[in-house]
Design an enzyme around this catalytic site. Structure first.
Site, PDB file in Angstrom:
ATOM      1  N   THR A  30      32.834  42.390  46.709  1.00 53.13           N
ATOM      2  CA  THR A  30      32.447  41.044  47.449  1.00 53.13           C
ATOM      3  C   THR A  30      32.962  41.442  48.731  1.00 53.13           C
ATOM      4  O   THR A  30      34.214  41.956  48.835  1.00 53.13           O
ATOM      5  CB  THR A  30      32.799  39.974  46.585  1.00 53.13           C
ATOM      6  OG1 THR A  30      32.125  39.779  45.528  1.00 53.13           O
ATOM      7  CG2 THR A  30      32.810  38.629  47.470  1.00 53.13           C
ATOM      8  N   GLY A  31      32.197  40.756  49.818  1.00 51.57           N
ATOM      9  CA  GLY A  31      33.030  40.761  51.192  1.00 51.57           C
ATOM     10  C   GLY A  31      32.247  41.506  52.253  1.00 51.57           C
ATOM     11  O   GLY A  31      30.897  42.003  51.804  1.00 51.57           O
ATOM     12  N   SER A  32      32.472  41.310  53.497  1.00 54.48           N
ATOM     13  CA  SER A  32      31.800  41.785  54.530  1.00 54.48           C
ATOM     14  C   SER A  32      31.592  43.550  54.617  1.00 54.48           C
ATOM     15  O   SER A  32      30.630  44.076  54.976  1.00 54.48           O
ATOM     16  CB  SER A  32      32.337  41.496  55.962  1.00 54.48           C
ATOM     17  OG  SER A  32      33.721  41.632  55.977  1.00 54.48           O
ATOM     18  N   ASP A  86      34.428  48.390  46.201  1.00 54.88           N
ATOM     19  CA  ASP A  86      34.787  47.306  46.731  1.00 54.88           C
ATOM     20  C   ASP A  86      35.779  47.156  47.978  1.00 54.88           C
ATOM     21  O   ASP A  86      36.475  48.196  48.280  1.00 54.88           O
ATOM     22  CB  ASP A  86      35.663  46.280  45.568  1.00 54.88           C
ATOM     23  CG  ASP A  86      35.646  44.919  45.404  1.00 54.88           C
ATOM     24  OD1 ASP A  86      35.189  44.154  46.817  1.00 54.88           O
ATOM     25  OD2 ASP A  86      36.044  44.210  44.612  1.00 54.88           O
ATOM     26  N   GLY A  87      35.959  46.045  48.625  1.00 56.35           N
ATOM     27  CA  GLY A  87      36.998  46.041  49.668  1.00 56.35           C
ATOM     28  C   GLY A  87      38.285  45.553  49.335  1.00 56.35           C
ATOM     29  O   GLY A  87      38.563  45.429  48.144  1.00 56.35           O
ATOM     30  N   ALA A  88      39.202  45.229  50.381  1.00 55.82           N
ATOM     31  CA  ALA A  88      40.515  44.787  49.943  1.00 55.82           C
ATOM     32  C   ALA A  88      40.933  44.067  51.360  1.00 55.82           C
ATOM     33  O   ALA A  88      40.457  44.448  52.642  1.00 55.82           O
ATOM     34  CB  ALA A  88      41.306  45.998  49.766  1.00 55.82           C
ATOM     35  N   GLY A 100      41.028  39.184  47.297  1.00 61.06           N
ATOM     36  CA  GLY A 100      40.892  37.708  46.725  1.00 61.06           C
ATOM     37  C   GLY A 100      40.578  36.999  48.015  1.00 61.06           C
ATOM     38  O   GLY A 100      40.246  35.692  47.986  1.00 61.06           O
ATOM     39  N   GLU A 108      36.233  40.529  40.333  1.00 62.13           N
ATOM     40  CA  GLU A 108      36.424  41.752  40.893  1.00 62.13           C
ATOM     41  C   GLU A 108      37.487  42.681  40.003  1.00 62.13           C
ATOM     42  O   GLU A 108      37.316  43.992  39.956  1.00 62.13           O
ATOM     43  CB  GLU A 108      37.110  41.893  42.271  1.00 62.13           C
ATOM     44  CG  GLU A 108      36.189  41.181  43.434  1.00 62.13           C
ATOM     45  CD  GLU A 108      36.604  40.851  44.523  1.00 62.13           C
ATOM     46  OE1 GLU A 108      35.663  41.110  45.642  1.00 62.13           O
ATOM     47  OE2 GLU A 108      37.643  40.752  44.834  1.00 62.13           O
TER      48      GLU A 108
HETATM   49  C1  5RP Z   1      36.763  39.317  48.251  1.00 58.72           C
HETATM   50  C2  5RP Z   1      37.948  40.623  48.519  1.00 58.72           C
HETATM   51  C3  5RP Z   1      37.373  41.434  49.479  1.00 58.72           C
HETATM   52  O1  5RP Z   1      37.086  42.537  48.966  1.00 58.72           O
HETATM   53  C4  5RP Z   1      38.358  41.242  50.734  1.00 58.72           C
HETATM   54  O2  5RP Z   1      38.426  39.738  50.873  1.00 58.72           O
HETATM   55  C5  5RP Z   1      38.100  41.819  51.917  1.00 58.72           C
HETATM   56  O3  5RP Z   1      36.851  41.404  52.504  1.00 58.72           O
HETATM   57  P1  5RP Z   1      36.153  41.835  53.803  1.00 58.72           P
HETATM   58  O4  5RP Z   1      35.505  43.355  53.427  1.00 58.72           O
HETATM   59  O5  5RP Z   1      35.148  40.814  53.993  1.00 58.72           O
HETATM   60  O6  5RP Z   1      37.259  42.258  54.878  1.00 58.72           O
HETATM   61  O7  5RP Z   1      38.588  40.749  47.870  1.00 58.72           O
HETATM   62  O8  5RP Z   1      37.537  38.462  47.098  1.00 58.72           O
END
Ligand code: 5RP
Length: 234
Positions: A30-32, A86-88, A100, A108
């Site tokens: 999830t996320g950008s 996934d992102g972080a 999160g 996740e």
């Molecule tokens: C969502 C997350 C996302 O992976 C984390 O917040 C990174 O988001 P982004 O890719 O928008 O910077 O943990 O719960």
């Protein structure tokens, strides 16, 4: 002018999405940053006939993936996944993560734990000397008596605030729960902290992802990507 962080996110996401092979089951974070990975996966599906099914970690990811024509399934159906991307929010030198920021940490973590490999995609600003350096630790809690849960979290050494939305109301996760955002001081024993959080009644899950990442793709503003392998010398 292109935002260098966006360029980094896009580069990392595309490099990880290029690892996906046909006939696999893929966890979709999830996320950008993940949004760029979804676009690349859809592009490969269209241009190369890449065949895969995705397990989304949030309603937002499910919606975007569906718009892009990606076939989805559930974790119950899939059972085990080949790969999760996934992102972080933060990555420390041992590849431990804080996640999160988007509120999807519980799903996740379940999806990542069901995957043979966990690929993390970030721009360079997410690399930190220790977790908590730039971001608060999200903790998903039951709404029931949440101030009591928040006090127990604080007693563990983590002052925290309830996450709210633009309307000032408590932010709700896809599971209908609340999020506490906790200030995380430099901690020597992160595993002990996670175990402590897990024993607090009302805590559903915390955003510490310890020893879970197999690979971190770090996208640079110029579009290059550096890959850090778990267990490789720093
Ligand atoms: C969502 C997350 C996302 O992976 C984390 O917040 C990174 O988001 P982004 O890719 O928008 O910077 O943990 O719960």
């Amino acid at each position: 002018m292109t935002d260098p962080r966006q360029s980094g996110k896009r580069a990392a996401a595309r490099a990880a999405a290029d690892e996906v092979r046909s006939h696999t089951k893929i966890g979709l974070g999830t996320g950008s940053t993940v949004a760029f990975a979804l676009e690349r996966l859809a592009e490969r599906q269209r241009d190369e006939g890449l065949a895969f099914v995705g397990v989304p970690t949030s309603e937002a990811t499910a919606k975007r993936a569906t718009e892009l024509g990606i076939t989805l399934t559930t974790l119950e159906e899939a059972g085990k996944l080949d790969l999760t991307i996934d992102g972080a929010d933060e990555v420390d030198p041992a590849l431990h993560l804080v996640k999160g920021g988007g509120g999807a940490l519980t799903r996740e973590k379940i999806v990542a734990a069901a995957s043979d490999r966990f690929l993390v995609i970030v721009d360079g600003t997410k690399l930190v000397p220790h977790l908590g350096a730039t971001f608060r630790l999200p903790i998903e809690v039951l709404p029931f008596a949440w101030p009591v849960t928040a006090r127990h979290v604080e007693e563990l050494g983590l002052p925290n605030v309830l996450r709210t939305g633009a309307d000032g109301e408590p932010y709700r996760t896809d599971n209908g729960n609340f999020i506490l955002d906790a200030t995380l001081p430099p901690v020597e024993d992160l595993a002990a902290l996670e175990a402590g959080l897990d024993t607090i009644p009302g805590v559903v899950e915390c955003g510490l992802f310890l020893g879970m990442a197999d690979r971190v793709y770090v996208g640079e503003a110029n579009g290059a990507t550096r890959v850090i392998e778990a267990g490789a010398p720093a």
